[in-house]
Design a protein around this motif. Structure first.
Motif, PDB file in Angstrom:
ATOM      1  N   GLY A  84       0.784  -1.562  -0.142  1.00 39.55           N
ATOM      2  CA  GLY A  84       0.002  -0.721   0.572  1.00 39.55           C
ATOM      3  C   GLY A  84       0.960   1.418  -0.004  1.00 39.55           C
ATOM      4  O   GLY A  84       0.253   2.634  -0.671  1.00 39.55           O
ATOM      5  N   GLU A  85       1.963   1.255   0.033  1.00 40.37           N
ATOM      6  CA  GLU A  85       2.797   2.510   0.187  1.00 40.37           C
ATOM      7  C   GLU A  85       3.631   2.963  -1.101  1.00 40.37           C
ATOM      8  O   GLU A  85       4.139   1.843  -1.521  1.00 40.37           O
ATOM      9  CB  GLU A  85       4.136   2.776   1.375  1.00 40.37           C
ATOM     10  CG  GLU A  85       5.066   3.834   1.572  1.00 40.37           C
ATOM     11  CD  GLU A  85       5.406   3.818   2.973  1.00 40.37           C
ATOM     12  OE1 GLU A  85       6.615   4.153   2.584  1.00 40.37           O
ATOM     13  OE2 GLU A  85       5.258   3.241   3.437  1.00 40.37           O
ATOM     14  N   ALA A  86       3.188   4.530  -1.593  1.00 39.42           N
ATOM     15  CA  ALA A  86       3.935   4.298  -3.151  1.00 39.42           C
ATOM     16  C   ALA A  86       5.401   5.216  -2.512  1.00 39.42           C
ATOM     17  O   ALA A  86       5.568   5.312  -1.751  1.00 39.42           O
ATOM     18  CB  ALA A  86       2.955   5.229  -3.669  1.00 39.42           C
ATOM     19  N   ILE A  87       6.288   4.765  -3.411  1.00 38.70           N
ATOM     20  CA  ILE A  87       7.644   5.103  -3.217  1.00 38.70           C
ATOM     21  C   ILE A  87       7.056   6.678  -3.689  1.00 38.70           C
ATOM     22  O   ILE A  87       7.147   6.857  -4.636  1.00 38.70           O
ATOM     23  CB  ILE A  87       8.132   4.042  -4.785  1.00 38.70           C
ATOM     24  CG1 ILE A  87       8.489   2.397  -4.128  1.00 38.70           C
ATOM     25  CG2 ILE A  87       9.535   4.740  -4.807  1.00 38.70           C
ATOM     26  CD1 ILE A  87       9.112   1.914  -5.341  1.00 38.70           C
ATOM     27  N   ASP A  88       8.744   7.157  -2.784  1.00 41.14           N
ATOM     28  CA  ASP A  88       8.368   8.523  -3.117  1.00 41.14           C
ATOM     29  C   ASP A  88       9.601   8.524  -4.138  1.00 41.14           C
ATOM     30  O   ASP A  88      10.652   8.157  -3.617  1.00 41.14           O
ATOM     31  CB  ASP A  88       9.363   8.899  -1.764  1.00 41.14           C
ATOM     32  CG  ASP A  88       9.560  10.418  -1.454  1.00 41.14           C
ATOM     33  OD1 ASP A  88       9.948  11.160  -2.999  1.00 41.14           O
ATOM     34  OD2 ASP A  88      10.151  10.893  -0.510  1.00 41.14           O
ATOM     35  N   PRO A  89       9.440   9.163  -5.358  1.00 42.67           N
ATOM     36  CA  PRO A  89      10.285   9.117  -6.161  1.00 42.67           C
ATOM     37  C   PRO A  89      11.542   9.944  -5.789  1.00 42.67           C
ATOM     38  O   PRO A  89      12.603   9.308  -6.054  1.00 42.67           O
ATOM     39  CB  PRO A  89       9.225   9.686  -7.330  1.00 42.67           C
ATOM     40  CG  PRO A  89       8.221  10.462  -6.753  1.00 42.67           C
ATOM     41  CD  PRO A  89       7.490   9.824  -5.621  1.00 42.67           C
ATOM     42  N   ALA A  90      11.374  10.936  -5.565  1.00 44.48           N
ATOM     43  CA  ALA A  90      12.079  11.918  -4.864  1.00 44.48           C
ATOM     44  C   ALA A  90      12.895  11.197  -4.707  1.00 44.48           C
ATOM     45  O   ALA A  90      14.463  11.513  -4.493  1.00 44.48           O
ATOM     46  CB  ALA A  90      12.136  13.894  -4.155  1.00 44.48           C
ATOM     47  N   LEU A  91      12.740  10.741  -3.301  1.00 38.53           N
ATOM     48  CA  LEU A  91      13.828  10.090  -2.373  1.00 38.53           C
ATOM     49  C   LEU A  91      14.226   8.882  -3.518  1.00 38.53           C
ATOM     50  O   LEU A  91      15.735   8.590  -2.763  1.00 38.53           O
ATOM     51  CB  LEU A  91      13.216   9.147  -1.160  1.00 38.53           C
ATOM     52  CG  LEU A  91      14.513   8.156  -0.844  1.00 38.53           C
ATOM     53  CD1 LEU A  91      14.958   9.176   0.576  1.00 38.53           C
ATOM     54  CD2 LEU A  91      13.170   7.588   1.282  1.00 38.53           C
ATOM     55  N   PHE A  92      14.004   7.927  -4.504  1.00 37.13           N
ATOM     56  CA  PHE A  92      14.462   6.655  -5.045  1.00 37.13           C
ATOM     57  C   PHE A  92      15.441   7.622  -6.028  1.00 37.13           C
ATOM     58  O   PHE A  92      16.221   6.909  -6.195  1.00 37.13           O
ATOM     59  CB  PHE A  92      13.209   6.089  -5.468  1.00 37.13           C
ATOM     60  CG  PHE A  92      13.330   4.989  -6.628  1.00 37.13           C
ATOM     61  CD1 PHE A  92      13.477   3.966  -5.559  1.00 37.13           C
ATOM     62  CD2 PHE A  92      13.776   5.288  -7.820  1.00 37.13           C
ATOM     63  CE1 PHE A  92      14.372   2.539  -6.394  1.00 37.13           C
ATOM     64  CE2 PHE A  92      13.584   3.470  -8.024  1.00 37.13           C
ATOM     65  CZ  PHE A  92      13.643   3.275  -7.722  1.00 37.13           C
ATOM     66  N   TYR A  93      15.259   8.194  -6.988  1.00 34.49           N
ATOM     67  CA  TYR A  93      16.276   9.016  -7.658  1.00 34.49           C
ATOM     68  C   TYR A  93      17.352   9.721  -7.534  1.00 34.49           C
ATOM     69  O   TYR A  93      18.344   9.060  -7.510  1.00 34.49           O
ATOM     70  CB  TYR A  93      15.143   9.854  -8.460  1.00 34.49           C
ATOM     71  CG  TYR A  93      14.046   9.132  -9.677  1.00 34.49           C
ATOM     72  CD1 TYR A  93      14.649   7.969 -10.135  1.00 34.49           C
ATOM     73  CD2 TYR A  93      12.891   9.044  -9.549  1.00 34.49           C
ATOM     74  CE1 TYR A  93      12.913   7.244 -11.515  1.00 34.49           C
ATOM     75  CE2 TYR A  93      11.436   8.850 -10.592  1.00 34.49           C
ATOM     76  CZ  TYR A  93      12.373   7.986 -10.996  1.00 34.49           C
ATOM     77  OH  TYR A  93      11.263   7.582 -11.999  1.00 34.49           O
ATOM     78  N   ALA A  94      16.534  10.565  -6.007  1.00 31.54           N
ATOM     79  CA  ALA A  94      18.184  10.806  -5.373  1.00 31.54           C
ATOM     80  C   ALA A  94      19.255   9.968  -5.026  1.00 31.54           C
ATOM     81  O   ALA A  94      20.166  10.077  -5.818  1.00 31.54           O
ATOM     82  CB  ALA A  94      16.863  11.867  -4.117  1.00 31.54           C
ATOM     83  N   LYS A  95      18.600   8.490  -4.201  1.00 31.02           N
ATOM     84  CA  LYS A  95      19.431   7.812  -4.350  1.00 31.02           C
ATOM     85  C   LYS A  95      20.520   7.160  -4.928  1.00 31.02           C
ATOM     86  O   LYS A  95      21.431   6.230  -4.751  1.00 31.02           O
ATOM     87  CB  LYS A  95      18.714   6.934  -2.449  1.00 31.02           C
ATOM     88  CG  LYS A  95      18.916   7.638  -1.780  1.00 31.02           C
ATOM     89  CD  LYS A  95      18.810   6.828  -0.420  1.00 31.02           C
ATOM     90  CE  LYS A  95      19.840   6.812   0.634  1.00 31.02           C
ATOM     91  NZ  LYS A  95      19.159   6.555   1.697  1.00 31.02           N
ATOM     92  N   GLY A  96      19.713   6.704  -6.376  1.00 32.37           N
ATOM     93  CA  GLY A  96      20.186   5.703  -7.109  1.00 32.37           C
ATOM     94  C   GLY A  96      19.869   4.749  -7.073  1.00 32.37           C
ATOM     95  O   GLY A  96      20.956   3.716  -7.383  1.00 32.37           O
ATOM     96  N   VAL A  97      18.991   3.810  -6.356  1.00 34.33           N
ATOM     97  CA  VAL A  97      18.965   3.116  -5.739  1.00 34.33           C
ATOM     98  C   VAL A  97      18.235   2.011  -6.679  1.00 34.33           C
ATOM     99  O   VAL A  97      18.087   2.415  -7.690  1.00 34.33           O
ATOM    100  CB  VAL A  97      18.427   2.865  -4.235  1.00 34.33           C
ATOM    101  CG1 VAL A  97      19.156   3.225  -3.111  1.00 34.33           C
ATOM    102  CG2 VAL A  97      16.644   3.237  -4.637  1.00 34.33           C
ATOM    103  N   SER A  98      18.101   0.991  -6.615  1.00 35.11           N
ATOM    104  CA  SER A  98      17.442   0.288  -7.396  1.00 35.11           C
ATOM    105  C   SER A  98      17.156  -1.319  -6.457  1.00 35.11           C
ATOM    106  O   SER A  98      16.933  -1.466  -5.166  1.00 35.11           O
ATOM    107  CB  SER A  98      18.707  -1.206  -7.590  1.00 35.11           C
ATOM    108  OG  SER A  98      19.570  -2.045  -6.936  1.00 35.11           O
TER     109      SER A  98
END
Length: 338
Positions: free
Chosen positions: A264-278
């Motif tokens: 149910g929790e949506a990924i925070d795109p700013a956090l996801f992209y900023a950290k360059g994670v997979s």
């Protein structure tokens, strides 16, 4: 022979019934395995409670995916196995090597595949691998889902290297195997738990530090601050805490998503992209990956954590014990003597 079945439409342990069936005979390309032990996974309870869901067939089902035993007979054309070989089941169908494909199914003991909670089972010859030499068959029965899943999460993509940091969530079967495997790979391991009594148990397994996710709703940031970010997370919780996992990751880190516990929790795109994670979904693993982790377990002398062992006639009690809050390690059901 004796077997347990989950009755159609049943949604509680009362629907587990011991029955007697005719001794099965292997057809061409099949083997018959005398089951020595099986172990339970959380998915057994998803199957049990989901009478109308995709896990269940319309009719009765022999449950449980993970087992180990001794080849008892082989069908025509089978050359890789002989009577007396020690084997463990392979969780998914026709999943010989990565990547997965639409035909792998939902595992033994689910949907259109009968399971292994029986004295004897018939399986395709490629649905078993050799059990680790250094483990008993009861110990080997704990490996096909939990250990293979942990290994795939740790090693399939962005494999863990010595000196890296790994975070596991909780203390379920996959997490405990991930701890042992990651430490044997040379990583420093951290873990989350909300139970004080399990903190010491996790540290006894070699975990450097535990974090209480229930007391600290921002545990991801706390872990990042304490560790500088972990290189790998084996996420057995699910998407309900995905942003906390991303917070805990080092920049460029990797999450192996295993969990079905929360959604149910949506990924925070700013956090996801900023950290360059997979972020990778982990559908257990292939037969090849099972052979890899079995060799590694033998090489490193890794032993599974077993919480409790039950007799074959105590299958219902085993199911109930798996959900007890104090369970730490795998629940095993002995079926026959090794």
């Amino acid at each position: 022979m004796k077997q347990w079945i989950l009755k159609a439409a049943a949604s509680s342990v009362d629907g587990l019934v011991e029955t007697t069936a005719r001794m099965p005979e292997p057809a061409s390309g099949e083997v018959r395995v005398r089951i020595v032990a099986v172990s339970l996974n959380y998915r057994e309870h998803l199957i049990l409670s989901g009478a109308d869901g995709p896990w269940r067939p319309k009719g009765d089902l022999v449950p449980v995916a993970d087992g180990a035993g001794i080849v008892d007979a082989v069908g025509e054309g089978v050359t890789e196995w002989k009577a007396g070989d020690r084997v463990a089941t392979v969780y998914l169908r026709n999943f010989r090597t990565w990547p997965p494909h639409p035909g792998i199914g939902l595992g033994l003991g689910a949907a259109d595949e009968q399971g292994v909670l029986a004295e004897y089972v018939i399986l395709p010859a490629d649905r078993v691998t050799s059990a680790p030499d250094g483990l008993s068959l009861a110990e080997a029965s704990t490996l096909p889902c939990a250990a293979v899943t942990a290994w795939t999460a740790l090693q399939h993509s962005n494999p863990v290297r010595p000196g890296q940091k790994v975070l596991t969530l909780g203390s379920g079967g996959v997490s405990l195997f991930a701890i042992s495997l990651a430490r044997a790979l040379g990583a420093e391991v951290f873990a989350t738990t909300d139970q004080v009594d399990k903190q010491q148990r996790l540290e006894d397994l070699g975990v450097s530090q535990t974090f209480d996710y229930r007391k600290d709703p921002n545990w991801g940031a706390t872990i990042f601050e304490a560790t500088g970010g972990t290189d790998k997370i084996v996420d057995t919780a699910g998407f309900g805490s995905i942003n906390q996992s991303i917070q805990a990751l080092a920049f460029g880190g990797d999450i192996g998503m295993v969990g079905l516990m929360s959604f149910g929790e949506a990924i925070d795109p700013a956090l996801f992209y900023a950290k360059g994670v997979s972020l990778r979904g982990i559908p257990v693993g292939s037969a090849e990956q099972q052979r890899e982790v079995f060799r590694f377990i033998d090489e490193k002398g890794i032993k599974p954590v077993i919480h409790r062992t039950f007799d074959f006639l105590e299958a219902r009690a085993a199911y109930e014990a798996q959900l007890a809050p104090d369970t730490f390690g795998k629940i095993v059901i002995n079926v026959s003597d090794e």
